[in-house]
Write a protein that holds these residues in place. Structure first.
Motif, PDB file in Angstrom:
ATOM      1  N   ARG A 316       0.983  -1.360   0.152  1.00  0.00           N
ATOM      2  CA  ARG A 316      -0.083   0.223   0.109  1.00  0.00           C
ATOM      3  C   ARG A 316       0.967   1.287   0.084  1.00  0.00           C
ATOM      4  O   ARG A 316       0.561   2.237  -0.666  1.00  0.00           O
ATOM      5  CB  ARG A 316      -0.914   0.036   1.324  1.00  0.00           C
ATOM      6  N   LEU A 317       1.993   1.292   0.673  1.00  0.00           N
ATOM      7  CA  LEU A 317       2.730   2.562   0.930  1.00  0.00           C
ATOM      8  C   LEU A 317       3.475   2.704  -0.392  1.00  0.00           C
ATOM      9  O   LEU A 317       3.496   4.291  -0.787  1.00  0.00           O
ATOM     10  CB  LEU A 317       3.963   2.235   1.904  1.00  0.00           C
ATOM     11  N   SER A 318       3.822   1.839  -1.037  1.00  0.00           N
ATOM     12  CA  SER A 318       4.425   2.387  -2.487  1.00  0.00           C
ATOM     13  C   SER A 318       3.529   3.005  -3.360  1.00  0.00           C
ATOM     14  O   SER A 318       3.930   3.820  -4.156  1.00  0.00           O
ATOM     15  CB  SER A 318       5.002   0.934  -3.233  1.00  0.00           C
ATOM     16  N   VAL A 319       2.368   2.582  -3.213  1.00  0.00           N
ATOM     17  CA  VAL A 319       1.182   3.178  -4.596  1.00  0.00           C
ATOM     18  C   VAL A 319       0.852   4.490  -3.822  1.00  0.00           C
ATOM     19  O   VAL A 319       0.561   5.418  -4.685  1.00  0.00           O
ATOM     20  CB  VAL A 319       0.132   2.124  -4.521  1.00  0.00           C
ATOM     21  N   ILE A 320       0.682   4.510  -2.689  1.00  0.00           N
ATOM     22  CA  ILE A 320       0.789   5.915  -1.859  1.00  0.00           C
ATOM     23  C   ILE A 320       1.610   6.708  -2.434  1.00  0.00           C
ATOM     24  O   ILE A 320       1.321   8.081  -2.727  1.00  0.00           O
ATOM     25  CB  ILE A 320       0.510   5.901  -0.531  1.00  0.00           C
ATOM     26  N   GLY A 321       2.844   6.494  -2.546  1.00  0.00           N
ATOM     27  CA  GLY A 321       4.017   7.192  -3.014  1.00  0.00           C
ATOM     28  C   GLY A 321       3.860   7.601  -4.477  1.00  0.00           C
ATOM     29  O   GLY A 321       4.095   8.651  -4.717  1.00  0.00           O
ATOM     30  N   LEU A 418       1.898  17.292   0.619  1.00  0.00           N
ATOM     31  CA  LEU A 418       3.041  17.194   1.652  1.00  0.00           C
ATOM     32  C   LEU A 418       2.779  16.237   2.771  1.00  0.00           C
ATOM     33  O   LEU A 418       3.874  15.637   3.307  1.00  0.00           O
ATOM     34  CB  LEU A 418       3.460  18.652   2.045  1.00  0.00           C
ATOM     35  N   PRO A 419       1.542  16.528   3.460  1.00  0.00           N
ATOM     36  CA  PRO A 419       1.489  15.588   4.692  1.00  0.00           C
ATOM     37  C   PRO A 419       1.558  14.216   4.232  1.00  0.00           C
ATOM     38  O   PRO A 419       1.915  13.259   5.000  1.00  0.00           O
ATOM     39  CB  PRO A 419       0.016  16.039   5.183  1.00  0.00           C
ATOM     40  N   MET A 420       0.739  13.833   3.070  1.00  0.00           N
ATOM     41  CA  MET A 420       1.018  12.525   2.493  1.00  0.00           C
ATOM     42  C   MET A 420       2.100  11.880   2.391  1.00  0.00           C
ATOM     43  O   MET A 420       2.750  10.742   2.875  1.00  0.00           O
ATOM     44  CB  MET A 420       0.255  12.235   1.184  1.00  0.00           C
ATOM     45  N   ALA A 421       3.075  12.519   1.648  1.00  0.00           N
ATOM     46  CA  ALA A 421       4.416  12.448   1.674  1.00  0.00           C
ATOM     47  C   ALA A 421       5.307  12.044   2.782  1.00  0.00           C
ATOM     48  O   ALA A 421       6.053  11.106   3.139  1.00  0.00           O
ATOM     49  CB  ALA A 421       5.207  13.403   0.860  1.00  0.00           C
ATOM     50  N   ALA A 422       4.973  12.944   3.488  1.00  0.00           N
ATOM     51  CA  ALA A 422       5.782  12.765   5.084  1.00  0.00           C
ATOM     52  C   ALA A 422       5.269  11.623   5.882  1.00  0.00           C
ATOM     53  O   ALA A 422       5.929  11.005   6.574  1.00  0.00           O
ATOM     54  CB  ALA A 422       5.448  14.139   5.997  1.00  0.00           C
ATOM     55  N   LEU A 423       3.840  11.470   5.915  1.00  0.00           N
ATOM     56  CA  LEU A 423       3.431  10.445   6.720  1.00  0.00           C
ATOM     57  C   LEU A 423       3.840   8.888   6.125  1.00  0.00           C
ATOM     58  O   LEU A 423       4.149   7.830   6.663  1.00  0.00           O
ATOM     59  CB  LEU A 423       1.997  10.283   6.656  1.00  0.00           C
ATOM     60  N   VAL A 424       4.027   8.708   4.657  1.00  0.00           N
ATOM     61  CA  VAL A 424       4.226   7.702   4.002  1.00  0.00           C
ATOM     62  C   VAL A 424       5.761   7.466   4.437  1.00  0.00           C
ATOM     63  O   VAL A 424       6.115   6.207   4.785  1.00  0.00           O
ATOM     64  CB  VAL A 424       4.364   7.936   2.464  1.00  0.00           C
ATOM     65  N   LEU A 425       6.592   8.398   4.483  1.00  0.00           N
ATOM     66  CA  LEU A 425       8.302   8.129   4.824  1.00  0.00           C
ATOM     67  C   LEU A 425       8.094   7.769   6.274  1.00  0.00           C
ATOM     68  O   LEU A 425       9.035   7.050   6.723  1.00  0.00           O
ATOM     69  CB  LEU A 425       8.806   9.443   4.972  1.00  0.00           C
ATOM     70  N   ARG A 426       7.514   8.465   6.942  1.00  0.00           N
ATOM     71  CA  ARG A 426       7.500   7.860   8.453  1.00  0.00           C
ATOM     72  C   ARG A 426       6.930   6.406   8.690  1.00  0.00           C
ATOM     73  O   ARG A 426       7.554   5.770   9.416  1.00  0.00           O
ATOM     74  CB  ARG A 426       6.603   9.057   9.244  1.00  0.00           C
ATOM     75  N   SER A 427       5.756   6.084   7.971  1.00  0.00           N
ATOM     76  CA  SER A 427       5.416   4.730   7.998  1.00  0.00           C
ATOM     77  C   SER A 427       6.305   3.512   7.357  1.00  0.00           C
ATOM     78  O   SER A 427       6.207   2.748   7.901  1.00  0.00           O
ATOM     79  CB  SER A 427       3.955   4.775   7.407  1.00  0.00           C
ATOM     80  N   SER A 428       7.134   4.120   6.621  1.00  0.00           N
ATOM     81  CA  SER A 428       8.098   3.318   6.239  1.00  0.00           C
ATOM     82  C   SER A 428       9.386   2.817   6.943  1.00  0.00           C
ATOM     83  O   SER A 428       9.764   1.491   6.858  1.00  0.00           O
ATOM     84  CB  SER A 428       8.654   3.931   4.853  1.00  0.00           C
ATOM     85  N   PHE A 429       9.381   3.746   7.903  1.00  0.00           N
ATOM     86  CA  PHE A 429      10.383   3.179   8.922  1.00  0.00           C
ATOM     87  C   PHE A 429       9.922   2.937  10.223  1.00  0.00           C
ATOM     88  O   PHE A 429      10.652   2.909  11.177  1.00  0.00           O
ATOM     89  CB  PHE A 429      11.446   4.356   8.892  1.00  0.00           C
ATOM     90  N   ARG A 430       8.897   2.461  10.255  1.00  0.00           N
ATOM     91  CA  ARG A 430       8.102   2.214  11.756  1.00  0.00           C
ATOM     92  C   ARG A 430       7.345   0.948  11.262  1.00  0.00           C
ATOM     93  O   ARG A 430       6.924   0.901  10.328  1.00  0.00           O
ATOM     94  CB  ARG A 430       7.556   3.243  12.447  1.00  0.00           C
ATOM     95  N   LYS A 431       6.857   0.175  12.542  1.00  0.00           N
ATOM     96  CA  LYS A 431       5.642  -0.961  12.520  1.00  0.00           C
ATOM     97  C   LYS A 431       4.745  -0.426  13.527  1.00  0.00           C
ATOM     98  O   LYS A 431       4.987   0.083  14.549  1.00  0.00           O
ATOM     99  CB  LYS A 431       6.421  -2.259  12.807  1.00  0.00           C
ATOM    100  N   ASP A 432       3.305  -0.704  13.116  1.00  0.00           N
ATOM    101  CA  ASP A 432       2.465  -0.169  13.831  1.00  0.00           C
ATOM    102  C   ASP A 432       2.238  -1.253  15.220  1.00  0.00           C
ATOM    103  O   ASP A 432       2.568  -2.395  15.114  1.00  0.00           O
ATOM    104  CB  ASP A 432       1.082  -0.758  13.087  1.00  0.00           C
TER     105      ASP A 432
END
Length: 432
Positions: A316-321, A418-432
């Motif tokens: 999902r994150l790749s396609v959001i990017g 911008l908020p979308m891009a920032a959250l995608v980057l943040r989520s890419s480096f963390r686990k829920d």
């Protein structure tokens, strides 16, 4: 005691359908998908016929270009106002009850919009457009209905297939706006209001298809399947809107999904809604506007299966990017198009692709990120947020174009990424 699939709707919340067997499930998935595809075609046709000329009609009735953006605001205000009540209805009664209600409100709204145009009443026109927008609520909710019974690793593709079905009606809609306008000549109805006459009839047909053929209800069936394997089942309060909001608060990825769906939808609506006005400034006629909007809608829906496949395969994150990149490029192309109708058409097509990537991946991520019992409520919250944000964007779009122009509008819409891009980057480096 279990509920037979064909029993009256009034008992749905108390006696859900019995879980189907493993052997029956594939056939049920295909049947649900076929019904949803049919209604998406009809709903897409009804929505696109009216949306193609909504801003132009609002400008003609109000006599003000600055107020023309209110047409977009009104059409997204309808889904925003209906989203939470619709979610509550679906949570207790299932998808069928909610979809039928939304289509019927859309038909009534289209009729009121016609009355507003005939009476030259801007207030009545806006009221009608609010109701007309409810047709969008049904088509948006249908994507989640497609996910109700889908396997987790095919969920994005199930969503995207139903979104894709809108292509047929949505691309055809703007191109029959002119014939729809001509069909009311001599009836005292403005040509720009003719499409809403046709839209009302299409929405009624869609409501009938859902009412008679979407049986058993996919959400209630999915819930029965989930609860069959859970001791004691899920408590009704776990399906409430409050429980849905709590589920979003507890999941960072659900919050990312909400931002993705809202951000991509708001950027798309803001740019798309004022494109017809910008085109007419540069000499485009109604048919040219219809062609440009048709290309945009093709980008929105025709490639959604690709977005679903990518979302399931790459994540999902790749396609959001990808959505962030596509919408940004689209804003650059359209915002610098000037008098080039071809360049504007290209920008709007790419904008549609970006919207598709954001909607499909965001919707799948949202469904993945919350418990089954809370999904209907969370999905309603998602539609409320995205349509409220888009309503504000549509209102601001008219004012921005009137004061600064179409180019600055595209630049400001790109800032929503911008908020979308920032959250995608943040989520890419963390686990829920």
């Amino acid at each position: 005691m279990t509920h037979a699939p064909g029993a009256p709707d009034a008992t749905l919340s108390e006696r859900p359908p019995a879980p189907v067997g493993a052997a029956e499930l594939p056939a049920l998935r295909r049947r649900v998908q076929a019904v949803l595809i049919t209604t998406q075609i009809l709903g897409g046709l009804g929505i696109a016929i009216g949306v193609a000329l909504a801003a132009v009609l609002a400008r003609d009735v109000s006599g003000s270009e600055a107020l023309s953006g209110l047409a977009s605001t009104a059409t997204v205000a309808g889904p925003a106002l209906l989203a939470m009540p619709l979610a509550a209805l679906m949570a207790s009664r299932g998808r069928r009850a909610g979809l039928v209600l939304a289509y019927l409100i859309g038909a009534a709204g289209a009729g009121v919009a016609v009355l507003g145009a005939v009476a030259d009443s801007f207030a009545l026109l806006l009221l009608g457009l609010v109701g007309f927008g409810a047709g969008s609520s049904a088509n948006l909710a249908a994507r989640f209905a497609a996910a109700d019974l889908a396997e987790p690793d095919r969920r994005a593709r199930a969503i995207s297939t139903v979104v894709w079905a809108t292509t047929i009606g949505a691309v055809l809609g703007p191109n029959i706006a002119a014939p729809a306008g001509e069909s009311v000549s001599g009836l005292g109805i403005p040509a720009t209001a003719g499409p809403f006459v046709w839209a009302a009839g299409v929405f009624v047909v869609a409501a009938l298809v859902v009412s008679f053929l979407l049986r058993p209800d996919p959400l209630l069936t999915a819930r029965a399947l989930a609860e069959a394997g859970t001791p004691g089942g899920a408590a009704p309060e776990g399906r409430s809107l409050r429980a849905g909001m709590r589920a979003v608060r507890e999941s960072p990825r659900a919050r990312l999904a909400l931002v993705t769906v809202a951000g991509s939808h708001t950027a798309m609506v803001s740019i798309m809604s004022m494109t017809p006005v910008a085109l007419t400034h540069h000499g485009a006629d109604i048919r040219m506007v219809g062609l440009v909007i048709s290309g945009h809608i093709a980008g929105m829906y025709a490639f959604s299966p690709l977005m679903g496949w990518l979302s399931d395969r790459l994540g999902r994150l790749s396609v959001i990017g990808l959505a962030v990149g596509l919408i940004g490029v689209a804003a650059l192309i359209a915002g610098t198009a000037g008098a080039s109708h071809g360049r504007t058409a290209l920008g709007l097509f790419v904008l549609g692709l970006g919207w598709s990537a954001g909607l499909v991946s965001g919707s799948a991520l949202l469904t993945d990120s919350v418990p089954q019992a809370a999904r209907a409520a969370v999905q309603g919250l998602s539609d409320f947020v995205m349509n409220t944000a888009a309503g504000v964007g549509g209102l601001a779009a008219g004012l921005i174009v009137a004061e600064a122009g179409y180019g600055p509008l595209n630049a400001l819409a790109a800032c929503l990424l911008l908020p979308m891009a920032a959250l995608v980057l943040r989520s890419s480096f963390r686990k829920d």
